[in-house]
Design a protein around this motif. Sequence first.
Motif, PDB file in Angstrom:
ATOM      1  N   GLY A 249      17.150 -15.313 -28.458  1.00  0.00           N
ATOM      2  CA  GLY A 249      16.622 -16.402 -29.280  1.00  0.00           C
ATOM      3  C   GLY A 249      15.465 -17.101 -28.601  1.00  0.00           C
ATOM      4  O   GLY A 249      14.493 -17.501 -29.240  1.00  0.00           O
TER       5      GLY A 249
ATOM      6  N   ILE B 207      11.672 -16.531 -28.967  1.00  0.00           N
ATOM      7  CA  ILE B 207      10.895 -17.181 -30.030  1.00  0.00           C
ATOM      8  C   ILE B 207       9.785 -18.026 -29.400  1.00  0.00           C
ATOM      9  O   ILE B 207       8.677 -18.100 -29.930  1.00  0.00           O
ATOM     10  CB  ILE B 207      11.818 -18.052 -30.918  1.00  0.00           C
ATOM     11  CG1 ILE B 207      12.754 -17.154 -31.712  1.00  0.00           C
ATOM     12  CG2 ILE B 207      11.006 -18.946 -31.850  1.00  0.00           C
ATOM     13  CD1 ILE B 207      13.864 -17.899 -32.433  1.00  0.00           C
TER      14      ILE B 207
ATOM     15  N   HIS C  46       4.641 -16.444 -34.981  1.00  0.00           N
ATOM     16  CA  HIS C  46       5.478 -17.024 -36.031  1.00  0.00           C
ATOM     17  C   HIS C  46       4.642 -17.393 -37.253  1.00  0.00           C
ATOM     18  O   HIS C  46       5.115 -17.301 -38.380  1.00  0.00           O
ATOM     19  CB  HIS C  46       6.244 -18.243 -35.503  1.00  0.00           C
ATOM     20  CG  HIS C  46       5.366 -19.402 -35.109  1.00  0.00           C
ATOM     21  ND1 HIS C  46       4.318 -19.281 -34.238  1.00  0.00           N
ATOM     22  CD2 HIS C  46       5.384 -20.686 -35.495  1.00  0.00           C
ATOM     23  CE1 HIS C  46       3.730 -20.460 -34.096  1.00  0.00           C
ATOM     24  NE2 HIS C  46       4.358 -21.326 -34.851  1.00  0.00           N
TER      25      HIS C  46
ATOM     26  N   PHE D   4      15.564 -14.851 -37.936  1.00  0.00           N
ATOM     27  CA  PHE D   4      16.591 -15.372 -37.033  1.00  0.00           C
ATOM     28  C   PHE D   4      17.750 -14.377 -36.882  1.00  0.00           C
ATOM     29  O   PHE D   4      18.283 -14.207 -35.790  1.00  0.00           O
ATOM     30  CB  PHE D   4      17.108 -16.724 -37.526  1.00  0.00           C
ATOM     31  CG  PHE D   4      16.095 -17.818 -37.362  1.00  0.00           C
ATOM     32  CD1 PHE D   4      15.482 -18.034 -36.140  1.00  0.00           C
ATOM     33  CD2 PHE D   4      15.742 -18.635 -38.423  1.00  0.00           C
ATOM     34  CE1 PHE D   4      14.538 -19.025 -35.974  1.00  0.00           C
ATOM     35  CE2 PHE D   4      14.799 -19.631 -38.266  1.00  0.00           C
ATOM     36  CZ  PHE D   4      14.195 -19.832 -37.048  1.00  0.00           C
TER      37      PHE D   4
ATOM     38  N   LYS E  42      16.966 -11.773 -34.409  1.00  0.00           N
ATOM     39  CA  LYS E  42      17.044 -12.286 -33.034  1.00  0.00           C
ATOM     40  C   LYS E  42      18.498 -12.316 -32.565  1.00  0.00           C
ATOM     41  O   LYS E  42      18.807 -11.935 -31.433  1.00  0.00           O
ATOM     42  CB  LYS E  42      16.461 -13.703 -32.965  1.00  0.00           C
ATOM     43  CG  LYS E  42      14.958 -13.753 -33.057  1.00  0.00           C
ATOM     44  CD  LYS E  42      14.327 -13.532 -31.701  1.00  0.00           C
ATOM     45  CE  LYS E  42      12.810 -13.449 -31.792  1.00  0.00           C
ATOM     46  NZ  LYS E  42      12.321 -12.110 -32.139  1.00  0.00           N
TER      47      LYS E  42
ATOM     48  N   ILE F  24      18.019 -19.959 -29.840  1.00  0.00           N
ATOM     49  CA  ILE F  24      17.061 -20.279 -30.898  1.00  0.00           C
ATOM     50  C   ILE F  24      16.549 -21.714 -30.736  1.00  0.00           C
ATOM     51  O   ILE F  24      15.367 -21.998 -30.916  1.00  0.00           O
ATOM     52  CB  ILE F  24      17.700 -20.062 -32.287  1.00  0.00           C
ATOM     53  CG1 ILE F  24      17.889 -18.557 -32.499  1.00  0.00           C
ATOM     54  CG2 ILE F  24      16.850 -20.668 -33.390  1.00  0.00           C
ATOM     55  CD1 ILE F  24      18.648 -18.189 -33.748  1.00  0.00           C
TER      56      ILE F  24
ATOM     57  N   GLY G 171      14.179 -21.847 -27.872  1.00  0.00           N
ATOM     58  CA  GLY G 171      12.999 -21.090 -28.285  1.00  0.00           C
ATOM     59  C   GLY G 171      12.004 -21.939 -29.049  1.00  0.00           C
ATOM     60  O   GLY G 171      10.807 -21.670 -29.054  1.00  0.00           O
ATOM     61  N   HIS G 172      12.499 -22.990 -29.708  1.00  0.00           N
ATOM     62  CA  HIS G 172      11.614 -23.893 -30.437  1.00  0.00           C
ATOM     63  C   HIS G 172      11.248 -25.133 -29.626  1.00  0.00           C
ATOM     64  O   HIS G 172      10.286 -25.819 -29.939  1.00  0.00           O
ATOM     65  CB  HIS G 172      12.266 -24.339 -31.752  1.00  0.00           C
ATOM     66  CG  HIS G 172      12.209 -23.272 -32.795  1.00  0.00           C
ATOM     67  ND1 HIS G 172      13.235 -22.384 -32.986  1.00  0.00           N
ATOM     68  CD2 HIS G 172      11.241 -22.935 -33.670  1.00  0.00           C
ATOM     69  CE1 HIS G 172      12.886 -21.551 -33.957  1.00  0.00           C
ATOM     70  NE2 HIS G 172      11.700 -21.866 -34.389  1.00  0.00           N
TER      71      HIS G 172
ATOM     72  N   ALA H  48      19.158 -27.211 -33.810  1.00  0.00           N
ATOM     73  CA  ALA H  48      18.217 -26.098 -34.007  1.00  0.00           C
ATOM     74  C   ALA H  48      17.509 -26.217 -35.352  1.00  0.00           C
ATOM     75  O   ALA H  48      16.302 -26.009 -35.452  1.00  0.00           O
ATOM     76  CB  ALA H  48      18.941 -24.762 -33.896  1.00  0.00           C
TER      77      ALA H  48
ATOM     78  N   TYR I  54      13.550 -26.746 -35.809  1.00  0.00           N
ATOM     79  CA  TYR I  54      12.812 -25.770 -36.608  1.00  0.00           C
ATOM     80  C   TYR I  54      12.019 -26.474 -37.710  1.00  0.00           C
ATOM     81  O   TYR I  54      10.852 -26.183 -37.948  1.00  0.00           O
ATOM     82  CB  TYR I  54      13.764 -24.742 -37.213  1.00  0.00           C
ATOM     83  CG  TYR I  54      13.085 -23.849 -38.220  1.00  0.00           C
ATOM     84  CD1 TYR I  54      12.251 -22.824 -37.789  1.00  0.00           C
ATOM     85  CD2 TYR I  54      13.244 -24.047 -39.587  1.00  0.00           C
ATOM     86  CE1 TYR I  54      11.587 -22.026 -38.695  1.00  0.00           C
ATOM     87  CE2 TYR I  54      12.584 -23.254 -40.503  1.00  0.00           C
ATOM     88  CZ  TYR I  54      11.753 -22.238 -40.052  1.00  0.00           C
ATOM     89  OH  TYR I  54      11.102 -21.463 -40.953  1.00  0.00           O
TER      90      TYR I  54
END
Lengths: 312, 242
Positions: B70, B73, B82, B96, B99, B149, B152-153, B231, B235
Amino acid sequence: MNTVTSSPPVAGVRVVDVAKSYGAVQAVRGVDLSVAPGETVALLGPNGAGKSTTIDMMLGLTRPDRGHVELFGMSPSDAVKAGAVGVMLQSGALIRDLSVRELITMVASLYPHPLAVDEVLLLTGLQDMASRRTQRLSGGQAQRARFAVALVSDPELMVLDEPTVGLDVEARQSFWSVMRAFASRGKTVIFATHYLEEADAYADRVVLMSRGRVVAEGPPTEIKARVGRHIVRATLAEVDVDALAGLPGVALADRHGDTIELQCTDSDAAVRALLTAYPSVRNIEIRGAGLEEAFLELTVNADKLPELEASR
Amino acid sequence: MTTATYTRYELLRAFRNVRFFVLALAFPLVMFLLIAGPNRHEQLDGISFPVYYMTGMISWGAMAAVIASGARIAVERSVQWHRQLRVTPLPVRTYFRAKIESGYAMALLTIIVLYVAGISLGVRLPVSGWLTMSVLILIGLIPFAVLGILIGHLLTADSIGPAIGGLTALFALLGGAWGPVLGEGALRTISKGLPSYWIVQAGTSAVTGEGWPLVAWIVVAVWTLVLSVLAVRVYQRDTART
């Protein structure tokens, strides 16, 4: 520059009064744009003119503060979902750990009617690099691979944001020859550029942007005549600016001390007339006006300029 | 259009990433052999040493696998990939899911390799024990897949490597992956509040034949829920800004 009343009979791209601000910065201040199916349109303007923001809103990547966008009668996100749009964004690189062929195949698999991967590799001149990992490509090769990513979907609308940045002259030419072949199949192309020559050579119509607005639009020849000016600088004492402005080929004249600056629509005629009228003139310099200053002038005079509508 | 091809290439990318292999597979395997090997006849936390260390090292390695998947990302965001994907018909959901699937695929590899290593050191369990253990490990990994995830952001491509290493080491250490947290103090309470602890405890569950206690399910559920909410927020913030 309101074209809402003359919307094209067939829906292509319709951008209606979109605006976007980032904090105090007004990136786009109300842009209208209509592109007919099959048309190739250049968004021409200096950096910071709002071209990328306009494109991002056109694609649904950025939500406009006001106004709306239709692509083939759909919202941008529906058009994207339908696989009708191919995009080469301004910045960005490729994901790693895949070969060029694998990357193109991966992207192709997301679309309903993609081109054959081999055909795309051939068209973009990547056939010899098909098995190379994306992280080992040179800048120019990576740019071609990004073009391949946009092309493989065989979209109805191709949107390219400064597509030839980082390409050498040869790669630039082969890029545009592929784009021409693509456009000749009835596809719609919108590209942003700050090269007047590119807009002139490859677009059916040029939309000039400056400071978040469309300041002029029309066929490339008209736009070129308008922004393709030359500037003549010279040393000349004791001269009346109005007299200089009246010389043939001169559009605007300015004087700072003994230095005169003439913006010319025809610099050859202007210099000839200047030498005849003022034999004492020295240090004559001629250069092409940068787009930046040409646009700045257009922006300042936008209200005074006669409306220059699209030829259609 | 099919997303199977997309997912297949995502997997291929995961398996080609060397650092991924070192962190998720090589380190845990080598540590297992080095530490459990000489202690193969000992006991640890009430069960055989190799069983405990097998699930311990799985907890560490498989956790690294799903987090790293994740977290990649962040790297894709740093090259604007992205945004490129957002102008393709690929549903965000599939992005997602791919991933998470590639993270789990890598985790499964770690699990299988460590099972084999465990058997080579004399680990013997009934089939039901192996099954219970595997299911519990896979469930215990869910919050970590979400955590990947999330970071990752949140993080940049530069900081993501150290963040994965640091987070997995912390969760592994406090979760008892390298040996149980001793005593009944605050540290032990914290340990029991971590999903990584319960992945390690999957070994005990396999030996006793009992599943997790209720508290384990609550811990995993709460971590999953909280991390998922975070998350989704991150996002949304990320896509709203552009």
